[in-house]
Design a protein around this motif. Structure first.
Motif, short mmCIF file in Angstrom:
data_model
loop_
_atom_site.label_atom_id
_atom_site.label_comp_id
_atom_site.label_asym_id
_atom_site.label_seq_id
_atom_site.Cartn_x
_atom_site.Cartn_y
_atom_site.Cartn_z
N ASN A 52 19.35 10.44 52.67
CA ASN A 52 20.33 9.40 52.31
C ASN A 52 21.68 10.05 52.05
OD1 ASN A 52 21.81 7.26 51.44
ND2 ASN A 52 20.70 6.97 49.50
N PRO A 53 22.59 9.95 53.00
CA PRO A 53 23.92 10.58 52.83
C PRO A 53 24.68 10.05 51.62
CG PRO A 53 23.57 9.90 55.10
CD PRO A 53 22.44 9.32 54.30
N PHE A 54 24.30 8.87 51.09
CA PHE A 54 24.94 8.35 49.88
C PHE A 54 24.46 9.09 48.63
CE2 PHE A 54 25.72 4.82 52.77
CZ PHE A 54 27.02 4.44 52.44
N VAL A 59 14.71 6.08 48.27
CA VAL A 59 14.55 6.26 49.72
C VAL A 59 13.06 6.15 49.99
CG1 VAL A 59 14.67 7.94 51.60
CG2 VAL A 59 16.56 7.80 49.97
N ILE A 60 12.70 5.51 51.10
CA ILE A 60 11.29 5.56 51.51
C ILE A 60 11.17 6.27 52.86
CG2 ILE A 60 10.51 3.49 50.27
CD1 ILE A 60 10.37 2.15 53.16
N ASP A 69 18.34 2.47 50.23
CA ASP A 69 18.88 1.23 49.66
C ASP A 69 17.75 0.27 49.29
OD1 ASP A 69 21.64 -0.38 49.24
OD2 ASP A 69 20.02 -1.72 49.82
N SER A 70 17.68 -0.02 48.00
CA SER A 70 16.55 -0.79 47.49
C SER A 70 16.39 -2.15 48.18
CB SER A 70 16.69 -0.98 45.98
OG SER A 70 17.90 -1.64 45.67
N ASN A 71 17.49 -2.88 48.35
CA ASN A 71 17.35 -4.22 48.94
C ASN A 71 17.00 -4.14 50.42
OD1 ASN A 71 17.91 -5.28 46.47
ND2 ASN A 71 20.04 -5.76 46.91
N ALA A 72 17.57 -3.15 51.12
CA ALA A 72 17.20 -2.95 52.53
C ALA A 72 15.71 -2.63 52.63
CB ALA A 72 18.03 -1.82 53.13
#
Ligand SMILES: N[C@@H](CCC(=O)N[C@@H](CS)C(=O)NCC(=O)O)C(=O)O
Length: 210
Positions: A52-54, A59-60, A69-72
């Motif tokens: 995750n570059p953020f 992350v899964i 991103d949790s919502n994604a």
């Protein structure tokens, strides 16, 4: 689709990570948890940034897929593994209603109660605006939940999962839930779902019931 357990990279006190853990558990999906040591800056090291570059949890990893991103992740898990379409309705109206609350989870919930909690847990300067945002949000949710048992209607969806953790843990940030009986009843309905799992709490954290 992979048959290996889904790997969840998380930090135990992260509500964003908890919402993913909760949904994996509600779906009954085999998963393993990989702790990311935020305190030691592991999330800013090249190994994690490659996922995750953020530089944020959660992350899964699901087979060949790496997703942040949790919502994604909630959208992905519902779309891939919930054949019933119960958690993420497939009608345009139903999907949009869920998306509305995912936006609130990334907006007011994060800016209000979630940030107030971070300020307390990690001893950061307190900004009263966090509490104002939380009160506005919880007042609105209280009225909304007086008319229906779950955020997007009669049955639980990923809207409820995205909104649950930082609402339930708001008292850790000094935001009381006492003025909101409908909100507390909604939290209890989620906690009664088969497979519910709560978020780890610090032993010295303030009580959730205030
Ligand atoms: N939009 C992201 C936000 C995730 C997030 O804020 N994660 C926090 C932990 S709760 C984090 O990793 N913070 C470390 C940082 O930003 O440096 C999501 O929904 O997953």
């Amino acid at each position: 689709m992979s048959t290996a357990p889904i790997r969840l990279h998380r930090f135990a006190l992260s509500g964003h990570a908890h919402r993913v853990q909760l949904f994996l558990s509600l779906l009954g999906l085999p998963h393993e948890i990989v702790e990311v040591d935020l305190a030691r800056g592991e999330h800013k090291q090249p190994g994690f940034l490659a996922k995750n570059p953020f530089g944020q949890v959660p992350v899964i990893e699901d087979g060949a897929l790496t997703l942040a991103d949790s919502n994604a992740i909630l959208v992905y898990l519902a779309s891939r593994y919930d054949d019933s379409g119960r958690w993420l309705p497939r009608t345009p109206e139903g999907a949009a209603e869920v998306q509305r609350w995912l936006s609130v989870a990334a907006g007011q919930l994060a800016a209000g109660p979630a940030t107030a909690r971070v300020e307390v847990l990690f001893n950061r300067p307190r900004d009263p605006k966090r509490h104002e945002i939380a009160k506005q949000l919880f007042t609105l949710m209280e009225a909304h939940l007086a008319a229906q048992p779950f955020l997007a209607g009669a049955a639980p969806t990923i809207a409820d999962i995205a909104m649950y953790t930082y609402t339930a843990h708001a008292p850790e940030g000094g935001v009381s839930l006492q003025p909101y009986p409908q909100l507390r009843a909604w939290l209890a309905r989620i906690e009664a779902l088969p497979g519910f799992v709560g978020m780890t709490r610090r032993p010295d954290a303030s009580p959730l019931t205030d």
